[in-house]
Write a protein that holds these residues in place. Sequence first.
Motif, short mmCIF file in Angstrom:
data_model
loop_
_atom_site.label_atom_id
_atom_site.label_comp_id
_atom_site.label_asym_id
_atom_site.label_seq_id
_atom_site.Cartn_x
_atom_site.Cartn_y
_atom_site.Cartn_z
N GLU A 1 0.85 -1.19 0.00
CA GLU A 1 0.00 0.00 0.00
C GLU A 1 0.89 1.24 0.00
O GLU A 1 1.59 1.52 0.97
N ASP A 2 0.87 1.99 -1.08
CA ASP A 2 1.69 3.20 -1.18
C ASP A 2 0.89 4.24 -1.95
O ASP A 2 1.30 4.71 -3.01
N CYS A 3 -0.24 4.61 -1.35
CA CYS A 3 -1.24 5.39 -2.07
C CYS A 3 -1.19 6.88 -1.81
O CYS A 3 -2.05 7.61 -2.28
N TYR A 4 -0.21 7.33 -1.01
CA TYR A 4 -0.30 8.72 -0.56
C TYR A 4 0.28 9.72 -1.54
O TYR A 4 -0.18 10.85 -1.64
N ALA B 1 0.14 5.83 -6.60
CA ALA B 1 -0.26 6.93 -7.47
C ALA B 1 -0.25 8.20 -6.64
O ALA B 1 -0.09 8.15 -5.41
N SER B 2 -0.41 9.33 -7.28
CA SER B 2 -0.62 10.56 -6.53
C SER B 2 -1.89 10.44 -5.71
O SER B 2 -2.84 9.75 -6.10
N HIS B 3 -1.92 11.10 -4.56
CA HIS B 3 -3.01 10.93 -3.61
C HIS B 3 -4.37 11.27 -4.22
O HIS B 3 -5.38 10.64 -3.88
N GLY C 1 -1.05 4.63 -10.83
CA GLY C 1 -1.89 5.72 -11.32
C GLY C 1 -1.10 6.95 -11.69
O GLY C 1 0.14 6.98 -11.58
N ASP C 2 -1.81 7.97 -12.11
CA ASP C 2 -1.17 9.21 -12.57
C ASP C 2 -0.29 9.85 -11.51
O ASP C 2 -0.62 9.85 -10.32
N LEU D 1 -6.27 5.87 -4.76
CA LEU D 1 -6.09 4.42 -4.78
C LEU D 1 -6.41 3.78 -3.45
O LEU D 1 -6.70 2.58 -3.39
N ASP D 2 -6.37 4.55 -2.36
CA ASP D 2 -6.76 4.00 -1.06
C ASP D 2 -8.21 3.53 -1.10
O ASP D 2 -8.55 2.49 -0.53
N GLN D 3 -9.05 4.28 -1.79
CA GLN D 3 -10.45 3.87 -1.91
C GLN D 3 -10.60 2.64 -2.79
O GLN D 3 -11.45 1.78 -2.54
N VAL D 4 -9.76 2.56 -3.82
CA VAL D 4 -9.78 1.37 -4.67
C VAL D 4 -9.43 0.13 -3.85
O VAL D 4 -10.10 -0.91 -3.93
N LEU D 5 -8.39 0.23 -3.03
CA LEU D 5 -7.98 -0.91 -2.21
C LEU D 5 -9.06 -1.27 -1.20
O LEU D 5 -9.31 -2.46 -0.94
#
Length: 452
Positions: free
Chosen positions: A328-331, A434-436, A358-359, A440-444
């Motif tokens: 998890e590296d979504c920030y 991805a950039s916050h 992500g972008d 992507l946190d919501q995707v996970l």
Amino acid sequence: MKPIHANQLLAGLALAEPDPITEVVTDSRKVVPGCVFVCFPGERVDGHDYAAAAYRAGASYIIANHPVEGVPEDRTVIVPSSHHAMVRMASNYRMLFSPLMIGVTGSVGKTTTKEFCYAVLSAFGNTLKTEGNQNNEIGLPNTLFRLDDATEYAVVEMGMSNLGEIERLTRAARPAAGIITRIGVSHLENLGSRENILKAKLEICYGLPDGAPLVLNADDDMLPKAKLPGRLRPVWFGIDSSDADVRALNITAGDSGTDFLLSDREYGEFPVHIPTVGLHTVSDALAAYGAATRLGLDPARCAAALSNYQTTGMRQNIVRKAGITIIEDCYNASPDSMRAALGVLESQEADRHIALLGDMLELGSVSEEAHRQVGEWAAEAGVDLLIAYGPRSAAMAQAAAGKGVTTLHCETEQEVVGYVRQNVHAGDALLAKASHAMKLDQVLEQFYKTLA
């Protein structure tokens, strides 16, 4: 926040009565009697619309950009910039205390380095840190407002989007030591060149006292060439550079983290274990050790305390669910941090290595080239499947596909959630980065619900 007289807190902004101020708030829902309420104009919400209600609820003073109906003139402090006013008040409040403080900036690794600093400093006494990513002209003041008489140590993170911001932040915080992690390409859209990014990061020097340690990455391609103020004491850390004062040798990664031998030209060698993976986190640990030891803290205790590092939020956090290893590296994301994260993915034992990328935002004119480069790095890291998310990531997907990587591209959250559900299974390792703003946190979180 320790109560402070209004005439002290607002010095340089307005003449005020010596009323006790108990809080500085920017959210009208948090107004309490005796607070200062700061109005921030925004695209969707304008704090000025809530100023009169804040005054009626007991706010002693209102910081505003123009007069507000319902707020007496003698209780209105009119300023051209609410951000600058926040920094000025934080600077005035900071003068009440004398913790041993480290300031951290850089394009990549600020938050991880800050957390390593916190792990080290906490081994010596009561320590305050920046929470999350609160490193701007609102977040840093809010951190400083949490100082109290019990605070012995502190570490503050300083970010920026334009020239001049770090200078204001560091003059307010007045750290005893500074760290610059790396010069990357984040904020290139605003600053135009890496040379300007370097200039912006070096503004941390303005807030450091004479003789203060300035801890710098010797492996960076720009920092070793930078002109540094002669009044400061440079301390270099690195893995590859033989010129570094503090180095990591014999690095080995395992399931529980990374072990290495910390070699310090001044204090000798210490075995270190950190509960993270990836060479970039080793660099971050070296930076924290270098700053703490050059402030006079015991080197052996500093080296041992690096093992107390704790991951915060979905940031370089490895979890295992339903037989799947998830990084998890979504920030946040930049080319440098993407490459580092792909290295972490590559190090995981798994049937397949899947990257959900992500972008990356705020890259300006180099955006397409940077996304293509990440796609090529994904291929070099042995990624079996790349799920690229967002319009900018189309270039990433194209580059990876050109290198033989099986690639999927999507532009909506619903699409990406569907792709992850269909393609990630037990035995796989998944990197999500991805950039916050890509969320992507919501995707996970949606994906995790399907694993329950």
